[in-house]
Design an enzyme around this catalytic site. Sequence first.
Site, PDB file in Angstrom:
ATOM      1  N   GLU A 174      -2.568  -9.505   3.490  1.00  0.00           N
ATOM      2  CA  GLU A 174      -2.905 -10.057   4.808  1.00  0.00           C
ATOM      3  C   GLU A 174      -4.404 -10.041   5.065  1.00  0.00           C
ATOM      4  OE1 GLU A 174      -3.866  -6.001   5.663  1.00  0.00           O
ATOM      5  OE2 GLU A 174      -2.318  -6.903   4.407  1.00  0.00           O
ATOM      6  N   CYS A 226       0.825  -1.207   0.000  1.00  0.00           N
ATOM      7  CA  CYS A 226       0.000   0.000   0.000  1.00  0.00           C
ATOM      8  C   CYS A 226       0.866   1.266   0.000  1.00  0.00           C
ATOM      9  CB  CYS A 226      -0.971  -0.038   1.179  1.00  0.00           C
ATOM     10  SG  CYS A 226      -2.418   1.015   0.952  1.00  0.00           S
ATOM     11  N   HIS A 232      -3.832  -5.401  -0.014  1.00  0.00           N
ATOM     12  CA  HIS A 232      -3.485  -5.940   1.305  1.00  0.00           C
ATOM     13  C   HIS A 232      -3.526  -7.468   1.294  1.00  0.00           C
ATOM     14  CE1 HIS A 232      -3.503  -2.304   3.988  1.00  0.00           C
ATOM     15  NE2 HIS A 232      -3.973  -1.802   2.856  1.00  0.00           N
TER      16      HIS A 232
END
Length: 382
Positions: free
Chosen positions: A358, A272, A356
């Site tokens: 995760e 990001c 993202h």
Amino acid sequence: MATKPTACLALADGTVFYGQGFGAAGEVVAELVFNTAMTGYQEIMTDPSYASQVVTFTFPHIGNTGVTPEDDEAQDPVASGIIVRWDPTEPSNWRSAAELTDWMERRGRIGMGGVDTRRLTRAIRQQGAPHIVLAHDPEGNFDIEALVAKARDWPGLVGLDLAKEVSCAQSYRWEEGNWEWQSGFGGATQDKPFKVVALDYGAKRNILRSLVTHGADVTVLPATATADEILAHEPEGVFLSNGPGDPAATGQYAVPMIQELLSRDLPIFGICLGHQMLALALGAKTVKMGHGHHGANHPVRDNETGKVEITSMNHGFAVDAQSLPEGVLETHVSLFDGSNCGLRVEDKPVFSVQYHPEAAPGPQDSMYLFRRFADSMQARRS
């Protein structure tokens, strides 16, 4: 019987929405964005990348599963407030430890319900993310002219460095791994974990957990850490975290540090804001998006394999793919609008993505990127 509005949303163009307030009373000036995720409102509110933003959810049922400390992505909620279709109801979930409304009131965050969020979302898509004031007054007294003026006077996120505001104040170790059913949060998976320094520009906890789960011994440093301070830890890899604000503003101090690390041939992984600042350090440019990408259902194509991943995203700036220099490859692109979503440096263990991997919340299609980072450190160790 009509109920007097206790909250209002004033846009810089003079448009005003009314609804019922919940959470903390007061007012906040911010940028308004929409998020299309159907779950994970607590993780979204505690994602530091939402600093100085109010989030309107397109999914109507927000708050119905309550909140739990296990789902916090930061110590406190960072999003300035939320706007929802239906007022939050009493939670029904075995993990719930508190109601969303009470949690927001204790944490000083404003909410507004009873809003046609579809209409609001269409306005954001057509006109871009507006500057707004969100106000909650239990008595329902609002000076609309003054609120609109405050929204118009707010300078916005362009040129604003917010990473310093959400970053840690001093270094610390992170040892907790990903959450697993019945066993809770785990730990490192290797006897000799890789020494990783993570730069905290607004890092989500689940990113740090994912690093640990994939074999990292993580030391977190503040956003303003220098290359010398990083190298003093003798890292085998460096991670550049997500975060809020304008990457060009944060890059004023972060880019020289990253450029020094690039000269050391260390494995580097960015997510990001970290992706955007790595691009800046390599000579590319970033641009402000109209309404950004915020949701857990964004399709991204891996240009090198042809595989399509469904990803979680939260960003209002993007890397200009046309500005990537020779030797830097565009690895991922958004299938929504073709914007850049990843890069890697030829002949170096350096890569990053805009989304993202995760999740938290969202799909885990891209978790392999943490393994790729670990593999690059293993190759260097070997």
